[in-house]
Design a protein around this motif. Sequence first.
Motif, mmCIF file in Angstrom:
data_model
loop_
_atom_site.group_PDB
_atom_site.id
_atom_site.type_symbol
_atom_site.label_atom_id
_atom_site.label_comp_id
_atom_site.label_asym_id
_atom_site.label_seq_id
_atom_site.Cartn_x
_atom_site.Cartn_y
_atom_site.Cartn_z
ATOM 1 N N ARG A 122 -47.482 46.747 -6.394
ATOM 2 C CA ARG A 122 -48.018 47.817 -7.228
ATOM 3 C C ARG A 122 -47.161 49.066 -7.135
ATOM 4 N N PRO A 123 -46.650 49.547 -8.265
ATOM 5 C CA PRO A 123 -45.876 50.794 -8.248
ATOM 6 C C PRO A 123 -46.675 51.966 -7.685
ATOM 7 N N GLY A 124 -47.993 51.978 -7.919
ATOM 8 C CA GLY A 124 -48.817 53.059 -7.401
ATOM 9 C C GLY A 124 -48.788 53.132 -5.888
ATOM 10 N N ASN A 125 -48.699 51.977 -5.239
ATOM 11 C CA ASN A 125 -48.620 51.970 -3.781
ATOM 12 C C ASN A 125 -47.291 52.532 -3.292
ATOM 13 N N ILE A 126 -46.241 52.278 -4.041
ATOM 14 C CA ILE A 126 -44.935 52.858 -3.684
ATOM 15 C C ILE A 126 -45.001 54.378 -3.782
ATOM 16 N N GLY A 127 -45.599 54.877 -4.857
ATOM 17 C CA GLY A 127 -45.750 56.320 -5.004
ATOM 18 C C GLY A 127 -46.618 56.923 -3.916
ATOM 19 N N SER A 128 -47.684 56.228 -3.548
ATOM 20 C CA SER A 128 -48.580 56.726 -2.501
ATOM 21 C C SER A 128 -47.887 56.763 -1.147
ATOM 22 N N VAL A 129 -47.048 55.779 -0.864
ATOM 23 C CA VAL A 129 -46.296 55.783 0.388
ATOM 24 C C VAL A 129 -45.300 56.947 0.390
ATOM 25 N N ALA A 130 -44.661 57.205 -0.750
ATOM 26 C CA ALA A 130 -43.751 58.350 -0.840
ATOM 27 C C ALA A 130 -44.489 59.646 -0.534
ATOM 28 N N ARG A 131 -45.698 59.755 -1.041
ATOM 29 C CA ARG A 131 -46.504 60.955 -0.773
ATOM 30 C C ARG A 131 -46.839 61.044 0.710
ATOM 31 N N CYS A 178 -37.877 41.558 14.158
ATOM 32 C CA CYS A 178 -38.155 42.947 14.542
ATOM 33 C C CYS A 178 -38.309 43.067 16.055
ATOM 34 N N ASN A 179 -38.219 44.301 16.541
ATOM 35 C CA ASN A 179 -38.360 44.549 17.977
ATOM 36 C C ASN A 179 -39.808 44.523 18.434
ATOM 37 N N VAL A 180 -40.706 45.010 17.585
ATOM 38 C CA VAL A 180 -42.127 45.051 17.940
ATOM 39 C C VAL A 180 -42.968 44.760 16.711
ATOM 40 N N LEU A 181 -44.191 44.355 16.953
ATOM 41 C CA LEU A 181 -45.199 44.225 15.900
ATOM 42 C C LEU A 181 -46.228 45.325 16.125
ATOM 43 N N VAL A 182 -46.461 46.131 15.106
ATOM 44 C CA VAL A 182 -47.424 47.228 15.209
ATOM 45 C C VAL A 182 -48.742 46.782 14.600
ATOM 46 N N ASN A 183 -49.791 46.879 15.387
ATOM 47 C CA ASN A 183 -51.119 46.485 14.929
ATOM 48 C C ASN A 183 -52.048 47.682 15.055
ATOM 49 N N ILE A 184 -52.583 48.144 13.929
ATOM 50 C CA ILE A 184 -53.477 49.306 13.929
ATOM 51 C C ILE A 184 -54.851 48.869 14.430
ATOM 52 N N PRO A 185 -55.361 49.471 15.498
ATOM 53 C CA PRO A 185 -56.640 49.031 16.069
ATOM 54 C C PRO A 185 -57.834 49.501 15.240
ATOM 55 N N ALA A 186 -57.988 48.915 14.076
ATOM 56 C CA ALA A 186 -59.074 49.285 13.165
ATOM 57 C C ALA A 186 -60.347 48.521 13.530
ATOM 58 N N ASN A 187 -61.400 48.771 12.779
ATOM 59 C CA ASN A 187 -62.669 48.078 12.969
ATOM 60 C C ASN A 187 -62.446 46.571 12.843
ATOM 61 N N PRO A 188 -62.701 45.787 13.888
ATOM 62 C CA PRO A 188 -62.433 44.346 13.806
ATOM 63 C C PRO A 188 -63.271 43.626 12.759
ATOM 64 N N GLU A 189 -64.402 44.229 12.384
ATOM 65 C CA GLU A 189 -65.235 43.604 11.365
ATOM 66 C C GLU A 189 -64.753 43.921 9.951
ATOM 67 N N TYR A 190 -63.913 44.943 9.826
ATOM 68 C CA TYR A 190 -63.339 45.282 8.519
ATOM 69 C C TYR A 190 -62.072 46.084 8.771
ATOM 70 N N SER A 191 -60.973 45.400 8.930
ATOM 71 C CA SER A 191 -59.721 46.050 9.316
ATOM 72 C C SER A 191 -58.767 46.213 8.147
ATOM 73 N N SER A 192 -59.301 46.182 6.915
ATOM 74 C CA SER A 192 -58.461 46.217 5.723
ATOM 75 C C SER A 192 -58.041 47.644 5.388
ATOM 76 N N LEU A 193 -56.759 47.927 5.561
ATOM 77 C CA LEU A 193 -56.173 49.195 5.133
ATOM 78 C C LEU A 193 -55.216 48.905 3.980
ATOM 79 N N ASN A 194 -55.198 49.772 2.979
ATOM 80 C CA ASN A 194 -54.204 49.546 1.946
ATOM 81 C C ASN A 194 -52.839 50.028 2.444
ATOM 82 N N LEU A 195 -51.817 49.737 1.676
ATOM 83 C CA LEU A 195 -50.451 49.991 2.110
ATOM 84 C C LEU A 195 -50.215 51.446 2.473
ATOM 85 N N ALA A 196 -50.621 52.354 1.599
ATOM 86 C CA ALA A 196 -50.379 53.778 1.850
ATOM 87 C C ALA A 196 -51.173 54.284 3.047
ATOM 88 N N GLN A 197 -52.388 53.768 3.249
ATOM 89 C CA GLN A 197 -53.179 54.176 4.403
ATOM 90 C C GLN A 197 -52.491 53.772 5.700
#
Length: 298
Positions: A26-35, A181-200
Amino acid sequence: MTLSTTPLFQRLPLFPLRVVLVETSRPGNIGSVARAMKTMGFSELVLVNPRIEGALQHEEAVAFASGAQDVLAGARVVATMAEALDGINFAAAVSARLREFSPPVHTPREVAQHVATGALAEQSPAGQSVAAQSLGSQSPGSQSPGSQSPGSQSPGSQSLYSALLFGNERFGLPNEIVERCNVLVNIPANPEYSSLNLAQAAQVLLYECRMAAIGDAAPAASPVGFHGDAASQAQIEGMYAHLEQALVAIGFLDADNPRKLMPRLKRLFARTGLETEEVNILRGIARQMMARERKPGE
């Protein structure tokens, strides 16, 4: 006031950090990441095989960038991971999905601290920064630590040139990319709902990198909002005397047995940092209390 003129932003040490988006749909996600990048003070964006042709110029990307069009304008589109990681000597794959054969797993804060201190630290006598020894110092894939991409920001005497890798919105990063890669980064979000969009996800990582670079630097007093003149001690003492009279007049304070009411009120107001206008308001309230008490028949 713009973000770039705030004291805290000016104290942010700049260091090389590349954001790599792999096969973004999604181009919108690219723009959101730039922001997200611009709000945290970073600007180097690389796209690997975006699913939409002309993604950087797409109207949705431009709209979602919301003032970060300069980041889009400076971004590069490449066809291979070798190009995306050219010059990089520390790559962090960001993924919600753990892999059986992945590099070491770390939190965003751990990786950000490593990235910031490694980039800003001077070389150790052995030619390797102390930070580079903490999370692994092997260059990602087959890249040479000394190589640099044409037109990219050179780390110069800095020891670490890092990249954060984000995968496709639906499928994430392929195993073969994670494994290089050197490391894998895992965001410790809510295990019952760990869905973050790309920009988040990008915002979380970039915020942590910014805070790691700032360290313990405390922000200066914020210029945002109205700040009046601080009340003088004479003004405050006059207000206390006026308020005490009003409290006696309405029967709330027993003048013969005041106990600790006034000391407690003084402690309460001392915590607020009274301004002249606020003292005047409180005296106006006390004045009205006394006037109403003097009216006959009430």
